[in-house]
Design an enzyme around this catalytic site. Structure first.
Site, PDB file in Angstrom:
ATOM      1  N   HIS A 446      16.159   4.916 -15.072  1.00 12.92           N
ATOM      2  CA  HIS A 446      14.928   4.401 -14.461  1.00 12.92           C
ATOM      3  C   HIS A 446      14.825   2.882 -14.559  1.00 12.92           C
ATOM      4  O   HIS A 446      13.969   2.276 -13.892  1.00 12.92           O
ATOM      5  CB  HIS A 446      13.712   5.044 -15.137  1.00 12.92           C
ATOM      6  CG  HIS A 446      12.524   5.160 -14.242  1.00 12.92           C
ATOM      7  ND1 HIS A 446      12.496   4.654 -12.961  1.00 12.92           N
ATOM      8  CD2 HIS A 446      11.294   5.709 -14.435  1.00 12.92           C
ATOM      9  CE1 HIS A 446      11.326   4.890 -12.401  1.00 12.92           C
ATOM     10  NE2 HIS A 446      10.570   5.534 -13.278  1.00 12.92           N
ATOM     11  N   ASP A 450      14.358   3.620  -8.973  1.00 14.64           N
ATOM     12  CA  ASP A 450      12.968   4.068  -8.933  1.00 14.64           C
ATOM     13  C   ASP A 450      12.896   5.521  -8.481  1.00 14.64           C
ATOM     14  O   ASP A 450      13.851   6.067  -7.907  1.00 14.64           O
ATOM     15  CB  ASP A 450      12.151   3.185  -7.993  1.00 14.64           C
ATOM     16  CG  ASP A 450      12.050   1.747  -8.498  1.00 14.64           C
ATOM     17  OD1 ASP A 450      12.071   1.555  -9.735  1.00 14.64           O
ATOM     18  OD2 ASP A 450      11.963   0.825  -7.670  1.00 14.64           O
TER      19      ASP A 450
END
Length: 475
Positions: A446, A450
């Site tokens: 992450h 995204d």
């Protein structure tokens, strides 16, 4: 300091000795596409650079010994040129005309040592040329130590479990078979072979209890009080199992390496997993309709993995950030797709790589998967075949896994998890019908990716697998 000059015999009427007069063989080998000349001189294998020119005479060839740091090396002076002898190119050393040493071979650029896992032969066994006699476990693969000559193993110079480096001698082989021990030495045998007590001492030891037994019978002893009962454990004290029902086995180097990499992945990446489900009806029908024709033409079976590899390539091309990686403060985008396929083997998890998957069709992918899987299971896969990789696919469904959250294979940024196919009731066109469904999972870093890109990628996998015609139309 020059230790010696190569012996030469001056032929009648000539000032230098030829190769045949010296009785030495000139060997030609190739390494990384370039020819190297190797001359066997005074029982030493000498690697000459290409700049030395044609080797026609050894009259100007001298061997010197020197040290680079703390590591001894040898330098060859040939035609006024100094050439270093690389020790890792020397597969074995000759102690005499009959005995040769089997040594640990060069194991790869990134591997400096390994563990001597086990010997495949015993002292006294007959071995042929290049026959494996031992296995070395490294962080990535298992490497065989081959016999440099045909003969009989005389003795071992290392023990199982020891850490060895390239060039370490592990066994001595007699080409004639003389002086070989035909029974493997063992510590227990050595203990049993200890000198026993003389027969007279044995007789005295047997007679002493009998002599002492007579007075004991005349005066009986008072019965000893019963032993006190064992202390009762408190209700809060845990009941531990006995140690004789436990086994302690050292971890293999491969298992330790896998454990370290997975823990580094958890400590480094910001792991997040997103899920989706795929209707496998069309892909399974495609395989069922063309499996016979596919095998007849290409010689391999049409599986489901090739469809997911093609779908992953399409998804990575649509979302290139998932094929990228963080390097310090930069992001490296890869314009190629190397798919790593996680394969579980009896020795541990390995991830061979399908290189340039974007240029391969279904048949090419199936052939490559079949080849790599066979090598992984029999332990013959090389380090180069597992190096690199930009994205990993793990198929836990072959073991019956319904749902899981796979862990990223560093330094990649994402991994796709496949699971078992289960027939479930689904609503299709307003009707509830049974459909073969599979859960798929994408674990991603992450920090770089995204949720939007991750969901779009997984959605692309679903669209392509459910309708493979999209690959033909590029839509």
């Amino acid at each position: 300091m020059m230790l010696g000059v190569v012996r030469r015999r001056v032929a009648s009427g000539g000032g230098s000795a030829s190769v045949s007069s010296l009785g030495q063989a000139l060997l030609i080998s190739r390494s990384a596409g370039s020819a190297r000349r190797i001359a066997s001189v005074a029982d030493e294998r000498v690697v000459l650079s290409r700049g030395c020119g044609p080797v026609r005479s050894f009259c100007h060839l001298a061997v010197m010994r020197c040290s680079v740091g703390s590591r001894p090396t040898r330098v060859v002076a040939f035609n006024n040129q100094a050439v270093e002898i690389l020790p890792q190119w020397r597969l074995f050393s000759t102690e005499s005309g009959d005995l040769v040493d089997a040594v640990v071979p060069f194991m790869g650029e990134s591997i400096t040592d390994g563990t001597l896992a086990k010997f495949l032969k015993n002292p006294g066994d007959r071995v042929e040329l290049d026959e494996p006699i031992a296995q070395i476990e490294t962080d990535k693969v298992t490497i065989d130590v081959a016999s440099p000559e045909a003969g009989v193993i005389q003795k071992f110079l290392a023990k199982e479990g020891e850490t060895v480096e390239p060039g370490t001698k592990i066994a001595v082989i007699s080409k004639s078979g003389e002086g070989a021990t035909h029974v493997a030495p063992s510590e227990s045998a050595g203990e049993k072979a200890a000198s026993p007590p003389p027969p007279a001492e044995k007789v005295e030891e047997k007679q002493k209890p009998k002599a002492e037994a007579a007075p004991a019978a005349e005066k009986p002893k008072a019965p000893s009080p019963p032993p006190p009962p064992p202390p009762k454990r408190s209700a809060t004290e845990p009941q531990l199992p006995p140690k004789d029902r436990e086994r302690r086995i050292p971890m293999t180097r491969l298992r330790k390496r896998v454990a370290a990499r997975l823990k580094d992945s958890q400590n480094t990446f910001a792991l997040l997993t997103t899920f989706n489900e795929v209707d496998m009806t069309n892909l399974m029908k495609l395989r069922s309709d063309y499996k016979d024709a596919f095998v007849e033409k290409h010689g391999v079976k049409l599986g489901l993995m090739s469809g997911f590899v093609k779908a992953a390539v399409s998804g990575l091309q649509n979302q290139p950030i998932i094929n990228a990686v963080i390097d310090g403060d930069d992001i490296i985008y890869r314009d190629y797709v190397d798919i790593s396929i996680a394969v579980g083997t009896p020795k541990g998890l390995v991830v061979p790589v399908i290189r340039n998957a974007e240029n391969m069709n279904f048949a090419d992918i199936e052939k490559e998967i079949n080849t790599l899987a066979k090598k992984a299971n029999d332990g013959s896969i090389s380090i180069d075949e597992m190096a690199g990789g930009t994205f990993t696919i793990s198929n836990g469904g072959v073991y019956g896994s319904l749902l899981s959250t796979p862990i990223i294979n560093p330094p990649q940024s994402a991994i796709l998890g496949m699971h078992s196919i289960v027939s479930r009731p689904m609503v299709v066109g307003g009707n509830v019908v049974p459909r073969p469904m599979m859960y798929i999972a994408l674990t991603y870093d992450h920090r770089l990716i995204d949720g939007r890109e991750a969901v779009f990628f997984l959605r692309r996998i679903k669209d392509v697998v459910e309708d493979p015609r999209r690959l033909l139309l590029d839509i």
